[in-house]
Design an enzyme around this catalytic site. Structure first.
Site, PDB file in Angstrom:
ATOM      1  N   GLU A  33       0.831  -1.211   0.000  1.00  0.00           N
ATOM      2  CA  GLU A  33       0.000   0.000   0.000  1.00  0.00           C
ATOM      3  C   GLU A  33       0.860   1.254   0.000  1.00  0.00           C
ATOM      4  OE1 GLU A  33      -3.068  -0.054  -1.246  1.00  0.00           O
ATOM      5  OE2 GLU A  33      -3.608  -1.455   0.359  1.00  0.00           O
ATOM      6  N   HIS A  34       0.520   2.169  -0.901  1.00  0.00           N
ATOM      7  CA  HIS A  34       1.237   3.439  -1.110  1.00  0.00           C
ATOM      8  C   HIS A  34       2.670   3.209  -1.628  1.00  0.00           C
ATOM      9  CE1 HIS A  34      -1.802   6.267   0.416  1.00  0.00           C
ATOM     10  NE2 HIS A  34      -2.189   5.227   1.145  1.00  0.00           N
ATOM     11  N   THR A  35       2.938   2.004  -2.065  1.00  0.00           N
ATOM     12  CA  THR A  35       4.267   1.706  -2.616  1.00  0.00           C
ATOM     13  C   THR A  35       4.335   2.037  -4.105  1.00  0.00           C
ATOM     14  OG1 THR A  35       3.461  -0.554  -2.791  1.00  0.00           O
ATOM     15  CG2 THR A  35       4.974  -0.088  -0.980  1.00  0.00           C
ATOM     16  N   SER A  67     -25.142   6.980 -18.815  1.00  0.00           N
ATOM     17  CA  SER A  67     -24.846   6.288 -17.564  1.00  0.00           C
ATOM     18  C   SER A  67     -26.164   5.789 -16.984  1.00  0.00           C
ATOM     19  CB  SER A  67     -24.164   7.239 -16.582  1.00  0.00           C
ATOM     20  OG  SER A  67     -24.287   6.698 -15.277  1.00  0.00           O
ATOM     21  N   GLY A 121     -12.308   2.653  -2.004  1.00  0.00           N
ATOM     22  CA  GLY A 121     -10.943   2.123  -2.110  1.00  0.00           C
ATOM     23  C   GLY A 121     -10.883   0.879  -2.972  1.00  0.00           C
ATOM     24  N   GLU A 157      -6.223  10.215 -15.570  1.00  0.00           N
ATOM     25  CA  GLU A 157      -6.632  10.539 -14.193  1.00  0.00           C
ATOM     26  C   GLU A 157      -5.752  11.655 -13.613  1.00  0.00           C
ATOM     27  OE1 GLU A 157      -8.435   7.674 -12.024  1.00  0.00           O
ATOM     28  OE2 GLU A 157      -8.360   8.829 -10.169  1.00  0.00           O
ATOM     29  N   ASP A 169      -3.874   0.824  -9.656  1.00  0.00           N
ATOM     30  CA  ASP A 169      -5.287   0.544  -9.914  1.00  0.00           C
ATOM     31  C   ASP A 169      -5.531   0.281 -11.395  1.00  0.00           C
ATOM     32  OD1 ASP A 169      -5.252   1.313  -7.304  1.00  0.00           O
ATOM     33  OD2 ASP A 169      -6.300   3.211  -7.621  1.00  0.00           O
TER      34      ASP A 169
HETATM   35  C1  GLA Z   1      -5.003   4.785  -4.410  1.00  0.00           C
HETATM   36  C2  GLA Z   1      -4.172   5.168  -5.626  1.00  0.00           C
HETATM   37  C3  GLA Z   1      -3.133   4.089  -5.943  1.00  0.00           C
HETATM   38  C4  GLA Z   1      -2.318   3.720  -4.708  1.00  0.00           C
HETATM   39  C5  GLA Z   1      -3.237   3.440  -3.528  1.00  0.00           C
HETATM   40  C6  GLA Z   1      -2.487   3.204  -2.242  1.00  0.00           C
HETATM   41  O1  GLA Z   1      -5.785   3.666  -4.703  1.00  0.00           O
HETATM   42  O2  GLA Z   1      -5.012   5.363  -6.740  1.00  0.00           O
HETATM   43  O3  GLA Z   1      -2.312   4.509  -7.002  1.00  0.00           O
HETATM   44  O4  GLA Z   1      -1.383   4.720  -4.420  1.00  0.00           O
HETATM   45  O5  GLA Z   1      -4.153   4.508  -3.301  1.00  0.00           O
HETATM   46  O6  GLA Z   1      -1.766   2.018  -2.307  1.00  0.00           O
END
Ligand code: GLA
Length: 381
Positions: A33-35, A67, A121, A157, A169
């Site tokens: 996560e956040h890597t 939509s 998330g 994005e 993502d």
């Molecule tokens: C969001 C961002 C991703 C990633 C996560 C944390 O989902 O879109 O790129 O940084 O947070 O892991």
């Protein structure tokens, strides 16, 4: 998803059958996560919730898309893309980036629907972006190149929508395979499909809290990580090992405690992802669960991106004997946790955790087993 209903809606709007139905899934991140924006490692899997588009190419460069969920239309011309507001910006942003990269696009008539919860998330926006890219690939007849599409969707994005996300993502939505997690090196975009261990269920635990001021907090974390990388004299925190971190920070005085904590999360999390891939291969689900737990603790104490609901949810999950490990997933500040649970106890687990979470937090959770699904694909043509 019932494609019959989607087709029926297309017929209602455009008086003919659609030529293609495409889909792109949301994702749950197992660990890492956040890597991603630190050039590091991640291990997401696509979930059985997605965005679907039914479409028929047009002879001109107009896009007309309805939509079904928001009950609104958007119509624009590919030769004249202008920024506006709302859900259609994801579609326009992807169209803009594809054209900018040299793809010759045809317009289309389309209806769109989805069941990825928003702001939870689980990457609902990446699902819209990749479904759009898949729709343009079908309408315009170009070959699907998952990493290339993921990069262009991320650019859409970042630059069109204005959210400074990493690559995880979009890569998960573009490139995952049914039954597998995606082990991804976010620097090179090299990836491997890692089979999920037998006998376990991946369970999503939605706290029903939604992230608040996430953008500023997310960008602040990114800046702190960059500051730490500069201090270590490396391109990104990916280039620092746990041993180097420990050695170099013993007598550190010209860097703040907070920045060091952020760095420690990233550096230890990268090591956890690499170990997770190994233990998954060996079928060591007990250790995999321990890594989930350590990841949560690190996100809570060092990276400080959990909220109370996420911490309560993780505690409720771990109280269950059948739970091997649990952690928050995604950007944090609300949204979902993910738990690794013995398969035969999955139903009991979902029931018990929903009850104890309600008692401890006063909130209603949605708890569900999720199936590792296929990345962006053509469902019918
Ligand atoms: C969001 C961002 C991703 C990633 C996560 C944390 O989902 O879109 O790129 O940084 O947070 O892991």
């Amino acid at each position: 998803m019932d494609t019959k209903t989607l087709k029926q809606s297309f017929v209602t709007y455009f008086n003919s059958n659609p030529e293609f139905i495409v889909q792109a899934p949301g994702r749950v991140n197992l660990i890492g996560e956040h890597t991603d924006y630190n050039d590091g490692f991640v291990l997401p899997m696509a979930i059985d919730r997605a965005v679907w588009i039914a479409l028929t190419p047009r002879a001109d460069s107009r896009v007309h898309i309805r939509s079904l969920d928001l009950e609104t239309d958007s119509a624009f011309d590919l030769s004249y893309l202008k920024k506006g507001e709302g859900w259609a910006e994801y579609i326009k942003g992807v169209a803009y980036q594809l054209q900018n990269a040299g793809y010759q696009l045809r317009g289309f008539d389309a209806v769109m629907t989805g069941d990825v919860p928003r702001g939870a998330g689980l990457s609902s926006s990446a699902a819209v972006e990749l479904a759009t890219a898949r729709a343009f690939a079908s309408a315009s007849g170009f070959v699907w190149d998952a990493p290339r599409m993921a990069k262009l969707a991320q650019k859409a994005e970042n630059e069109w929508v204005g959210v400074n996300c990493g690559i995880m993502d979009q890569m998960a939505s573009a490139a995952c395979r049914e039954g597998y997690a995606l082990f991804l090196d976010c620097r090179s975009l090299e990836h491997r499909h890692a089979p999920l261990p037998e006998g376990i269920s991946i369970i999503i635990l939605d706290t029903s809290t939604r992230r608040g001021l996430v953008d500023s907090a997310y960008n602040e974390r990114r800046n702190q990580c960059e500051e730490a990388a500069r201090w270590f004299g490396v391109k990104a925190l990916r280039d620092v090992s746990v041993q180097e971190f420990e050695r170099e920070t013993i007598k550190a005085n010209n860097i703040s405690e907070v920045v060091l904590k952020r760095a420690r999360h990233i550096i230890t999390e990268n090591a956890r992802v690499l170990e997770a891939v190994e233990v998954m291969k060996a079928g060591n689900t007990k250790r995999l669960g321990e890594l989930f737990n350590a990841s949560h603790e690190s996100l809570r104490d060092d990276f400080e991106v959990t909220n109370e609901a996420l911490n309560i949810m993780v505690t409720c999950a771990r109280e269950q004997k059948s739970c091997l490990g649990a952690r928050m997933t995604g950007a944090g500040f609300g949204g979902c946790a993910v738990a690794l649970v013995n398969k035969e106890n999955a139903q009991d687990f979902t029931r018990s955790v929903s009850t104890t979470y309600r008692q401890k937090s006063g909130l209603e959770a949605s708890v569900y087993v999720c199936i590792a699904s296929e990345g962006a694909s053509v469902v019918e043509s």
